[in-house]
Design a protein around this motif. Structure first.
Motif, PDB file in Angstrom:
ATOM      1  N   LYS A  89       4.327 -41.524   2.384  1.00 63.65           N
ATOM      2  CA  LYS A  89       3.252 -40.563   2.627  1.00 63.65           C
ATOM      3  C   LYS A  89       3.509 -39.238   1.903  1.00 63.65           C
ATOM      4  CE  LYS A  89       4.031 -40.790   7.084  1.00 63.65           C
ATOM      5  NZ  LYS A  89       5.164 -41.751   7.143  1.00 63.65           N
ATOM      6  N   THR A  90       4.717 -38.716   2.089  1.00 62.02           N
ATOM      7  CA  THR A  90       5.044 -37.436   1.455  1.00 62.02           C
ATOM      8  C   THR A  90       5.052 -37.583  -0.067  1.00 62.02           C
ATOM      9  OG1 THR A  90       6.294 -36.662   3.365  1.00 62.02           O
ATOM     10  CG2 THR A  90       6.826 -35.645   1.243  1.00 62.02           C
ATOM     11  N   THR A  91       5.563 -38.713  -0.535  1.00 60.69           N
ATOM     12  CA  THR A  91       5.577 -38.965  -1.978  1.00 60.69           C
ATOM     13  C   THR A  91       4.150 -38.984  -2.527  1.00 60.69           C
ATOM     14  OG1 THR A  91       7.580 -40.269  -1.679  1.00 60.69           O
ATOM     15  CG2 THR A  91       6.415 -40.542  -3.753  1.00 60.69           C
TER      16      THR A  91
ATOM     17  N   PHE B  56       3.939 -28.254   3.691  1.00 57.84           N
ATOM     18  CA  PHE B  56       5.075 -29.137   3.469  1.00 57.84           C
ATOM     19  C   PHE B  56       5.674 -29.649   4.777  1.00 57.84           C
ATOM     20  CE2 PHE B  56       4.596 -26.376  -0.112  1.00 57.84           C
ATOM     21  CZ  PHE B  56       4.822 -27.210  -1.200  1.00 57.84           C
ATOM     22  N   GLN B  57       6.120 -30.919   4.726  1.00 57.94           N
ATOM     23  CA  GLN B  57       6.774 -31.484   5.901  1.00 57.94           C
ATOM     24  C   GLN B  57       8.084 -30.743   6.181  1.00 57.94           C
ATOM     25  OE1 GLN B  57       7.706 -35.638   5.497  1.00 57.94           O
ATOM     26  NE2 GLN B  57       8.767 -35.743   7.449  1.00 57.94           N
ATOM     27  N   ASN B  58       8.913 -30.638   5.136  1.00 61.96           N
ATOM     28  CA  ASN B  58      10.120 -29.815   5.249  1.00 61.96           C
ATOM     29  C   ASN B  58       9.707 -28.430   4.798  1.00 61.96           C
ATOM     30  OD1 ASN B  58       9.614 -30.568   2.619  1.00 61.96           O
ATOM     31  ND2 ASN B  58      11.736 -30.426   1.996  1.00 61.96           N
TER      32      ASN B  58
ATOM     33  N   LEU C 150      -2.177 -31.550   4.430  1.00 59.44           N
ATOM     34  CA  LEU C 150      -1.294 -31.084   5.499  1.00 59.44           C
ATOM     35  C   LEU C 150      -0.276 -32.179   5.813  1.00 59.44           C
ATOM     36  CD1 LEU C 150      -4.127 -29.671   7.814  1.00 59.44           C
ATOM     37  CD2 LEU C 150      -2.532 -28.304   6.463  1.00 59.44           C
ATOM     38  N   ASP C 151       1.007 -31.897   5.522  1.00 55.34           N
ATOM     39  CA  ASP C 151       2.050 -32.903   5.744  1.00 55.34           C
ATOM     40  C   ASP C 151       2.754 -32.624   7.071  1.00 55.34           C
ATOM     41  OD1 ASP C 151       3.835 -34.958   5.508  1.00 55.34           O
ATOM     42  OD2 ASP C 151       4.595 -34.370   3.530  1.00 55.34           O
ATOM     43  N   GLU C 152       2.385 -33.373   8.080  1.00 52.60           N
ATOM     44  CA  GLU C 152       2.930 -33.244   9.432  1.00 52.60           C
ATOM     45  C   GLU C 152       2.872 -31.809   9.956  1.00 52.60           C
ATOM     46  OE1 GLU C 152       6.287 -35.518  10.423  1.00 52.60           O
ATOM     47  OE2 GLU C 152       5.931 -37.045   8.900  1.00 52.60           O
ATOM     48  N   PRO C 153       1.672 -31.242  10.046  1.00 49.95           N
ATOM     49  CA  PRO C 153       1.550 -29.847  10.476  1.00 49.95           C
ATOM     50  C   PRO C 153       1.982 -29.617  11.920  1.00 49.95           C
ATOM     51  CG  PRO C 153      -0.602 -30.883  10.397  1.00 49.95           C
ATOM     52  CD  PRO C 153       0.362 -31.849   9.774  1.00 49.95           C
TER      53      PRO C 153
HETATM   54 MG   LIG Z   1       7.078 -37.557   4.972  1.00 51.99          MG
END
Ligand SMILES: [Mg+2]
Ligand SMILES: Nc1ncnc2c1ncn2[C@@H]1O[C@H](COP(=O)(O)OP(=O)(O)O)[C@@H](O)[C@H]1O
Lengths: 260, 318
Positions: free
Chosen positions: A42-44, A84-86, A175-178
Motif C-alpha cells: 500500500k505504502t509503495t 506519510f505513514q512514518n 492519506l497513509d494511515e492517518p
Molecule cells: Mg504502509
C-alpha cells in the motif's frame, strides 16, 4: 470523470515484486481506500503515485495528463499531495511553521524580497499565517501553534501532517494511515475531517487499518495482497468477497510468512 | 513575536558592539574585534547553509579566497575601486557557487563534504600556483580602501583599527538582519523544511534542489565578502585564506556557537577568534586545548553553546 487514474502500476525491488499491475481510479469528492495486510504494498503504491518512487511499469494520470514519475514538487503544483505513514514532520520548526511550509506554492517566495523583508513578502506571509491558523483550528492544534513540532504527541503530529497537506490546496490527497496511533476520539475526528474534505470536492485516496472507519467512510475499496489487486468494489461487496476474507485470515494465521 | 525578537537581537548585539571598546586595554583590540566580526560574517553564511538548509561545506574558505583576491587583484589589473572589487568578488563567488552547487548539492552527507572540500583545495591550489598573478604562497599586498581618508577629510579621524571595527560591525549587523529576515521568510522556511525532511518538503511543492542552491549561493557570498574585508583590513593576503584549515575553522565556529542560531554563531566566532589570543601563554598546547574544548562542547552541548544554554534557562524558568 476520474481525476486520478492508475493503470497497470508495478515496481520491483531487486527480486521482490512489491506492487504488480494495479489499476483503479478516483473521482473528485470520492473516498477510495486501499486495504490489505501488512507488507501488501500500500505504502509503495502511494510512493509511486506521489513521485517518491519510480514505477517499473504502468502510468499515473492526473486530470487526464500522464504524470508518471514526475517529481513530487511538480505533482504538488498540479494539486496532488500526501501524508506519510512514518511521520515526515519538520521537527525543528514550530507547528505553525510546518503548516506555513505547506503554503509554499501559493506564497511563491521571492528570494530578494525575503532577504530584505520587503513589504510584499511580509504581506504574503501574514496572509498565509491567517489561513494556516484556520487549518490548525480544523485539526485542533491551534493552541500548539508556537510549539516546536518535535515536542508534540504522535497523534497530534498525524493531524499536523493533514493540516500541512491541506495547506497545499490539494485536488487529490493521499492519506497513509492517518489514524494510526490515535485514540478512539481522535480517530473519529479524523474520520469526520476526511468526510468533510471529500464533500468539499477533494479526491481522497486512503490507507487505513481501522476497518470500521474504512467501511464507514469509503465510497470504493481496492484490496491489495502481495502487491496484487485481488478485489475492488463497494465496502459491502469487498467485505463479502471470499478472496479478501482469505487474504486477511491467511495473514493472521501465518504472520511470519505474510511478507514472503 | 518573530519580528520583535529580530529587532531585540539586533539591538542587543549593536549595544554590545558599542560598549565593548570601553574595555579595550589598547588600540590593538579594535583589530581583534574587527577580526571577530569578519569571522562571524562568514560563519553566519554557514548558519544559513548548515543550520537552515542542513547542507555541509568544508570548502567555504574557497569563496573567502575569491573575495580576498578579488580585492587584491581587481584594483590593480582592472583599475576598479576596492569597494567595487568586494562586489565583483561576491558576484564571482555567487556565480561559481551556482555552477558547482548544481552538481554537488545532489550529494548528501560525507559525499557533499568531500566534494566541497575538493572545491576549497582547488581554489587554494590555484592561488598558490599562479605565482605570476598572486605572488604564490608568499601572498600579495592589497590596496587600501581609501574610505578612511575620505572620513578624515570630513573631519572624522579614525585609526585603522577603529575604522575596521566600525565598518565590520556595521556589515555584520546588516548580514545578521538579512539572515534573520530569511529565517522567518517563506524562502527560509523552505530551506529549513528540506533540512527536516526532503521527502515532505517535496510533497508540499518545495523544489529541494533550488533551495539548497540558494542557501549555498548566499553562504558563498557571505564568505566572499568576509574574505574581501579581511584582505582589505590586513592590507596583505596569502592563499591560507582559502585553505582547508580556514574552512574547518569556519565550520567549527558555527558548530561551537550553535549552527541553527545566528547569535550563537557570532558567539562561536568570538570565542574561537579570542581563544588563540588568550592561549598564547600555552604556546605549544594551543591546538590541543582548542581541540579539547570542541570535543567537550560536542559531547555536553551538542546543539552548540548558545542554544544549549538558552534551552537550559528556559527549562528551569518554566
Ligand atoms: Mg504502509
Ligand atoms: N525501498 C524499498 N526497498 C526494498 N523493499 C521495499 C522498499 N519499500 C517497500 N519495500 C517492500 O515492499 C513490500 C511492500 O511494503 P509496503 O508498501 O510498505 O507495505 P504496506 O504499506 O502495505 O504495509 C514490503 O515487502 C517491503 O519490504
Amino acid at each position: 470523470m476520474a481525476i486520478l487514474e492508475i493503470n497497470g502500476l508495478g515496481i520491483s525491488f531487486g527480486g521482490l515484486r512489491a506492487v504488480n499491475d494495479v489499476s483503479f481510479s478516483v473521482k473528485p469528492g470520492e473516498i477510495v481506500s486501499v486495504i490489505g495486510p501488512n507488507g501488501a504494498g500500500k505504502t509503495t503504491l502511494f510512493n509511486m503515485i506521489s513521485g517518491v518512487y519510480l514505477p517499473s511499469d504502468g502510468e499515473v494520470k492526473l486530470n487526464g495528463e500522464n504524470v508518471t514519475a514526475k517529481a513530487p514538487h511538480l505533482l504538488a503544483e498540479k494539486g496532488l499531495t500526501r501524508t506519510f505513514q512514518n511521520l515526515q514532520i519538520f521537527q525543528e520548526m514550530t507547528v505553525l511553521e510546518n503548516v506555513l511550509a505547506g503554503f509554499h506554492l501559493s506564497v511563491r517566495p521571492s528570494i530578494l524580497s525575503d532577504l530584505l523583508s520587503l513589504p510584499g513578502a511580509k504581506r504574503r506571509s501574514a496572509e498565509a499565517r491567517e489561513k494556516a491558523m484556520a487549518f490548525l483550528e480544523k485539526v485542533r492544534l491551534a493552541n500548539a501553534a508556537e510549539e516546536e513540532a518535535g515536542n508534540l504527541s504522535y497523534g497530534a503530529l498525524k493531524r499536523l501532517e493533514i493540516a500541512r497537506a491541506l495547506a497545499v490546496g490539494p485536488k487529490v490527497l493521499l492519506l497513509d494511515e492517518p489514524a494510526a496511533g490515535c485514540n478512539a476520539v481522535e480517530t473519529e475526528e479524523i474520520d469526520e475531517l476526511i468526510a468533510e474534505l471529500a464533500q468539499s470536492g477533494i479526491a481522497i485516496l486512503l490507507v487505513e487499518h481501522d476497518m470500521k472507519m474504512v467501511m464507514r467512510i469509503s465510497n470504493h475499496i481496492v484490496v491489495l495482497d502481495h502487491g496484487e489487486k485481488i478485489a475492488e468494489g463497494t465496502p459491502e461487496a469487498v467485505s463479502k468477497n471470499p478472496d479478501v476474507i482469505a487474504a486477511y485470515l491467511g495473514a493472521e494465521e501465518e504472520p511470519a510468512h505474510a511478507d514472503g | 513575536m518573530s519580528a520583535n525578537s529580530k529587532w531585540v537581537q539586533l539591538a542587543v548585539l549593536a549595544g554590545i558592539m558599542l560598549v565593548l571598546p570601553v574595555f579595550f586595554p589598547s588600540g590593538y583590540y579594535y583589530r581583534v574585534g574587527a577580526l571577530v566580526y569578519v569571522n562571524a560574517l562568514s560563519v553566519i553564511g554557514l548558519v544559513i547553509l548548515i543550520g537552515y538548509a542542513g547542507q555541509i561545506s568544508l570548502g567555504h574558505a574557497g569563496f573567502a579566497g575569491i573575495g580576498a583576491y578579488a580585492c587584491a587583484l581587481a584594483p590593480v589589473h582592472l583599475g576598479i575601486h576596492p569597494a567595487l572589487a568586494v562586489l565583483l568578488g561576491a558576484v564571482i563567488s555567487g556565480v561559481l557557487a551556482i555552477l558547482i552547487g548544481r552538481p554537488i548539492l545532489r550529494l548528501k552527507g560525507y559525499y557533499l563534504a568531500v566534494a566541497t572540500l575538493g572545491f576549497g583545495i582547488l581554489v587554494s591550489m590555484v592561488l598558490s600556483n599562479e605565482r605570476g598573478l598572486t605572488g604564490g604562497p608568499d601572498g600579495m599586498a592589497v590596496p587600501d580602501l581609501g574610505l578612511r581618508q575620505v572620513l578624515r577629510g570630513m573631519g572624522l579621524k579614525l585609526s585603522g583599527g577603529e575604522f575596521w571595527y566600525i565598518a565590520n560591525a556595521l556589515v555584520l549587523l546588516v548580514a545578521i538582519w538579512i539572515a534573520l529576515n530569511l529565517f522567518h521568510s517563506a524562502t527560509g522556511r523552505a530551506m529549513r523544511a528540506l533540512h527536516g525532511s526532503e521527502t515532505a518538503a517535496r510533497t508540499v511543492g518545495i523544489d529541494v534542489a533550488r533551495y539548497k542552491l540558494q542557501a549555498f549561493v548566499i553562504s558563498a557570498v557571505y564568505a566572499s565578502v568576509a574574505g574581501s574585508l579581511l584582505a582589505l583590513q590586513n592590507g596583505f593576503i596569502t592563499p591560507d585564506v582559502a585553505g582547508f584549515m580556514h574552512s574547518v575553522e569556519m565550520v567549527t565556529m558555527a558548530v561551537l556557537g550553535g549552527v541553527g542560531s545566528v547569535l550563537g554563531a557570532t558567539l562561536g566566532a568570538a570565542i574561537l577568534t579570542l581563544l588563540p589570543q588568550v592561549l598564547t601563554v600555552l604556546a605549544d598546547y594551543e591546538q590541543l586545548v582548542l581541540g579539547l574544548i570542541m570535543i567537550l562542547v560536542m559531547i555536553f552541548l551538542p546543539l552548540g553553546l548558545l542554544p544549549s544554554i538558552a534551552a537550559r534557562i528556559r527549562w528551569r524558568g518554566v
